[in-house]
Structures are given as structure tokens and as C-alpha cells.
Design a protein around this motif. Structure first.
Motif, PDB file in Angstrom:
ATOM      1  N   LEU A 141      18.252   1.598   1.430  1.00 44.91           N
ATOM      2  CA  LEU A 141      17.647   2.882   1.061  1.00 44.91           C
ATOM      3  C   LEU A 141      16.607   3.312   2.078  1.00 44.91           C
ATOM      4  N   GLU A 142      15.800   2.340   2.542  1.00 43.94           N
ATOM      5  CA  GLU A 142      14.805   2.662   3.564  1.00 43.94           C
ATOM      6  C   GLU A 142      15.471   3.118   4.858  1.00 43.94           C
ATOM      7  N   GLU A 147      16.973   7.326   8.448  1.00 38.73           N
ATOM      8  CA  GLU A 147      17.974   8.125   9.142  1.00 38.73           C
ATOM      9  C   GLU A 147      17.897   9.595   8.714  1.00 38.73           C
ATOM     10  N   ARG A 148      17.641   9.793   7.386  1.00 36.63           N
ATOM     11  CA  ARG A 148      17.538  11.178   6.912  1.00 36.63           C
ATOM     12  C   ARG A 148      16.347  11.883   7.550  1.00 36.63           C
ATOM     13  N   LEU A 149      15.217  11.166   7.609  1.00 33.55           N
ATOM     14  CA  LEU A 149      14.038  11.763   8.237  1.00 33.55           C
ATOM     15  C   LEU A 149      14.283  12.019   9.717  1.00 33.55           C
ATOM     16  N   GLN A 150      14.932  11.037  10.376  1.00 31.35           N
ATOM     17  CA  GLN A 150      15.246  11.252  11.795  1.00 31.35           C
ATOM     18  C   GLN A 150      16.170  12.444  11.987  1.00 31.35           C
ATOM     19  N   MET A 151      17.177  12.547  11.072  1.00 29.88           N
ATOM     20  CA  MET A 151      18.094  13.674  11.172  1.00 29.88           C
ATOM     21  C   MET A 151      17.364  14.991  10.933  1.00 29.88           C
ATOM     22  N   GLU A 152      16.453  14.978   9.929  1.00 30.90           N
ATOM     23  CA  GLU A 152      15.677  16.195   9.682  1.00 30.90           C
ATOM     24  C   GLU A 152      14.807  16.537  10.886  1.00 30.90           C
ATOM     25  N   GLN A 153      14.203  15.492  11.503  1.00 28.42           N
ATOM     26  CA  GLN A 153      13.399  15.739  12.696  1.00 28.42           C
ATOM     27  C   GLN A 153      14.248  16.296  13.828  1.00 28.42           C
ATOM     28  N   GLN A 158      15.970  20.693  16.890  1.00 29.94           N
ATOM     29  CA  GLN A 158      17.056  21.562  17.369  1.00 29.94           C
ATOM     30  C   GLN A 158      16.781  23.017  17.011  1.00 29.94           C
ATOM     31  N   ARG A 159      16.320  23.239  15.751  1.00 33.23           N
ATOM     32  CA  ARG A 159      16.002  24.614  15.345  1.00 33.23           C
ATOM     33  C   ARG A 159      14.861  25.180  16.177  1.00 33.23           C
ATOM     34  N   ARG A 160      13.844  24.309  16.456  1.00 34.08           N
ATOM     35  CA  ARG A 160      12.729  24.782  17.277  1.00 34.08           C
ATOM     36  C   ARG A 160      13.200  25.164  18.667  1.00 34.08           C
TER      37      ARG A 160
END
Length: 209
Positions: A141-142, A147-153, A158-160
Motif C-alpha cells: 500500500l505504501e 507511486e500514486r504520489l509520484q504519478m501525481e507529481q 507535465q501539466r505545469r
């Protein structure tokens, strides 16, 4: 007289019987006391023997522990000397040997513990397995959260970047439009100046004519 004699003999017989009974009871009590004394002596002897055995066992364990510690100390000194002499390769070998020693001790301890507590060891293994599964689930889970946080970052980055690129593109388009407008204005000025020049020349020719 005969009756008195018989009565006296009966009384004497009862007295002898009572005295014999008391003697038997005294002998039985003495035998019980002697048996208790013998039992106490036997127990004391067993206690002393047990204390001697335990003292000998402790002495042997202390000697074995001292030998083990001395052997470990010598082994550590040897490994340290080899580490000093061998640098990187020796460090890797030392680490391998140390890991093997720790693994041997762990396996030996697990075998001893397994022999000492069979069912308890089974329950402990089940508990440890459940804890490991829970820890693995928690780690998974961690990892997924990381990975989710990294993907969001990454997506935010990418959006920035896309926003910056879009802003730069719009700015470039705006500048290009301003440049084209400026060129158009300059061209219009040049055209009007040329028309004015031509008109002045025409007027001048007409005046001369």
C-alpha cells in the motif's frame, strides 16, 4: 478362690494385651519416624546431588560460553585483520561470512526453540506469517501510494510544463501578431508615403506643364 484367680488372670491378660498394643503402637511410631527420617535423608541427598549437577551444568555452560566468546573474539579479530589487509574485496567477503554466521545462529536458535516449544512455535510462525503478510500489504500500500504520489507529481509537472509551453506559445503568437501588425502599419505608412510622393510628382508635372 478359683474365680478370683481366673479373674485376676483375665485382668493380667488384658493388661498384657494393652501393654503389647502400646508397644506395637510405639514400635510403629518409631518405624514411621525412622521412615520419615530416611525419606528426609534421601530427599536431602537428592537435593545435594541435584545442586551438584546444576552447579556442574552451570560451570560447563560458563566454560562453553567463555570458549564461544573467545572463539568469536578471535574470529572477529581475524576478520578485522583480513578486512584491513584486503580493502573492498575483503569487506565483501567479511560481510558474507558475518551474514553466514548470523544465519547459522538464527537457524540453530530456531531449531532449539522448535524443540523446546512445538505448538507454541507453530502458533508463533502463524502469527509471524500473518504479521509479515500484513507488513507486506502495508508495504504494498505504501509503494502504491508512493507511486500514486509520484504519478501525481509527474502529471502535475507535465501539466505545469504544458501550461508553460502553452503560455510561451501564446506569448509567441501575440508577439508574432504584434510584429505582423507593426509590419502592416509600416507597410501602410510606406504605401501612403509613396502615394503622397506620386501625387506630389503629378501635381508638380501639371504645374510645370
Amino acid at each position: 478362690i478359683e474365680r478370683e484367680r481366673v479373674a485376676n488372670e483375665r485382668i493380667a491378660a488384658r493388661q498384657r494385651e494393652e501393654e503389647s498394643k502400646r508397644e506395637r503402637e510405639r514400635l510403629a511410631a518409631a518405624e514411621r519416624a525412622a521412615a520419615r527420617e530416611a525419606e528426609l535423608e534421601r530427599q536431602e541427598k537428592e537435593r545435594l546431588q541435584m545442586e551438584q549437577l546444576m552447579a556442574e551444568q552451570r560451570r560447563k555452560e560458563a566454560e562453553a560460553e567463555a570458549k564461544r566468546k573467545l572463539a568469536e573474539q578471535k574470529e572477529q579479530q581475524r576478520l578485522e585483520q583480513e578486512r584491513i589487509e584486503a580493502e573492498k574485496a575483503r569487506k565483501a567477503e567479511q560481510l558474507r561470512l558475518e551474514n553466514e554466521r548470523i544465519e547459522r545462529e538464527r537457524v540453530a536458535n530456531e531449531r532449539i526453540a522448535a524443540r523446546q516449544r512445538e505448538e507454541e512455535s507453530k502458533r508463533e510462525r502463524e502469527r509471524l506469517a500473518a504479521a509479515e503478510r500484513a507488513a507486506a500489504r502495508e508495504a504494498e500500500l505504501e509503494r502504491q501510494e508512493k507511486e500514486r504520489l509520484q504519478m501525481e507529481q509527474l502529471m502535475a509537472e507535465q501539466r505545469r510544463k504544458e501550461a508553460e509551453a502553452e503560455a510561451k506559445r501564446k506569448l509567441a503568437e501575440q508577439k508574432e501578431q504584434q510584429r505582423l501588425e507593426q509590419e502592416r502599419i509600416e507597410a501602410e505608412k510606406a504605401r501612403k508615403a509613396e502615394q503622397l510622393r506620386l501625387e506630389n510628382e503629378r501635381i508638380e508635372r501639371e504645374r510645370v506643364a
